[in-house]
Design an enzyme around this catalytic site. Structure first.
Site, PDB file in Angstrom:
ATOM      1  CE  LYS A 136      -8.680  -2.522   4.210  1.00 54.76           C
ATOM      2  NZ  LYS A 136      -8.346  -3.596   3.273  1.00 54.76           N
ATOM      3  CG  ASP A 173      -3.270   4.164   4.147  1.00 55.91           C
ATOM      4  OD1 ASP A 173      -4.305   3.924   4.807  1.00 55.91           O
ATOM      5  OD2 ASP A 173      -3.017   3.626   3.057  1.00 55.91           O
ATOM      6  CD1 TRP A 206      -2.080  -2.279   1.666  1.00 51.97           C
ATOM      7  CD2 TRP A 206      -2.980  -1.178  -0.043  1.00 51.97           C
ATOM      8  NE1 TRP A 206      -3.085  -3.065   1.160  1.00 51.97           N
ATOM      9  CE2 TRP A 206      -3.645  -2.417   0.098  1.00 51.97           C
ATOM     10  CE3 TRP A 206      -3.376  -0.316  -1.072  1.00 51.97           C
ATOM     11  CZ2 TRP A 206      -4.691  -2.804  -0.749  1.00 51.97           C
ATOM     12  CZ3 TRP A 206      -4.412  -0.707  -1.908  1.00 51.97           C
ATOM     13  CH2 TRP A 206      -5.057  -1.932  -1.732  1.00 51.97           C
TER      14      TRP A 206
END
Length: 373
Positions: free
Chosen positions: A204, A180, A106
């Site tokens: 999530k 993030d 990511w």
């Protein structure tokens, strides 16, 4: 209600009572006094008093849960974490140098996306360890005058997590830290004294996909590049209370229900995020302890940065992977296959996963190991 345990990395399992409440309110949302509105949340005007009350409560609850200081704005945006990989440099980079620490898939995407809008500098990388360890902050090569430093605090695919945020000032940098925190938001507290901006997709720990949570220090707004779309300009979004354009109303509503569920969590004298963090520590310890004491399964991540949310693991005999997954599904354990770029298995044990789910997984893994012996 007896449901299978869903270990999906995202979109992920949600608290059952949140889903049940949403189902009961699907066609006729009641206000705080229980008065029926005559319409479902998806049918409401985002500027009507009904939805405004939902939005305001959600914003207040997440500010309380994460102890967000008053000089930070809370924005409900769209585009997910990948969208923020562009939106952050459009707002904060001024087209100049930004530092990115690459610790997995990511943050690697963040580095590549930023190159379209500014000059990303690779301050550190965990590639040498195949992203099974975090590069020590003391060894980061931070740029003089960098506009911000970007890290992904939990790498969903590789299963590494910053358990302590880096102190950039101690490293000699006055740049704001951008995090993030998509895959572990609301699983633990945040030290806002070290953070300038945090962003995370909802799917999530917050709710269904569709809304992106952005928490940004006020002084960092108002510097967007001319090319930045107005709907992605943090200053514009904040000025309009996240309603410059039509927000993802139903996702915000579901996030609000999840925030209220989280506020109700208790663990001894603890409540809210502090309580869920203790539950997450216990769940992760149970699974990692089993993996560490097995010769049939393994986890390759360094002990000091193992994720509490995403636990990748491998079978010693990978020819048994398909049989493992078939047996797991039969046992009511869903979506355990690892990401295609890494292979193996992955158990994502977000806030909504009860410890009973991890206990069931460990029991199945023990039984499967005995069968293969």
């Amino acid at each position: 209600m007896n449901r299978p345990f869903n270990f999906s990395a995202g979109p992920a399992a949600m608290p059952l009572e949140v889903l049940q409440q949403a189902a009961s309110e699907m066609t006729n949302w009641p206000d705080a006094q229980g008065r029926p509105s005559g319409m479902g949340v998806m049918e409401m005007s985002h500027r009507g008093k009904e939805f405004i009350s939902i939005y305001e409560q959600a914003e207040a609850d997440v500010r309380e849960l994460l102890a967000v200081p008053a000089h930070f704005k809370i924005l409900f945006m769209q585009g997910g974490g990948l969208g923020e990989n562009a939106i952050v440099p459009l707002n904060l980079s001024r087209g100049e140098t930004v530092d990115v620490v690459v610790t997995g898939s990511w943050s690697e995407k963040s580095y590549l996306e930023a190159s379209k809008y500014c000059k990303p500098h690779l301050a550190a990388t965990g590639a040498d360890s195949h992203f099974t360890a975090l590069p020590a902050p003391a060894k980061w090569q931070l740029s003089a005058g960098t506009q911000y430093v970007h890290i992904c605090t939990n790498e969903t695919i590789h299963g590494v997590e910053f358990h302590t945020l880096p102190d950039l000032q101690a490293l000699g940098s006055d740049a704001p830290l951008v995090i993030d925190f998509s895959s572990h938001v609301l699983s633990r507290s945040v030290d806002w004294s070290k953070v300038g901006l945090a962003f995370g997709g909802a799917q999530k720990n917050i709710g269904p996909a569709g809304v992106t949570l952005v928490i940004v220090r006020e002084d960092l707004m108002g510097h967007a590049l001319k090319a930045c779309p107005s709907a992605f300009d943090y200053k514009v979004v904040a000025t309009h209370d996240s309603m410059y354009n039509t927000p993802p109303t139903y996702s915000i509503y579901m996030a609000g229900l999840t925030f209220q569920w989280l506020k109700r969590q208790k663990e001894g004298s603890l409540s809210g995020v502090a309580a869920i963090e203790q539950q997450n520590i216990a769940k992760a310890k149970l699974l990692y302890d089993f993996l560490d004491n097995s010769s049939f399964y393994s986890n390759k991540v360094a002990h000091d940065c193992r994720s509490r949310m995403n636990v990748p693991f491998f079978l010693a005999n990978e020819s048994r992977n398909d049989a493992f997954l078939v047996g797991a599904k039969a046992a009511g354990l869903l979506q355990l296959k690892g990401h295609k770029s890494v292979g193996g298995m992955r158990a994502s044990i977000y806030n909504a996963m009860p410890i009973a789910g991890v206990q069931a997984l460990v029991s199945y893994m023990q039984a499967f190991e005995k069968i293969q012996a």
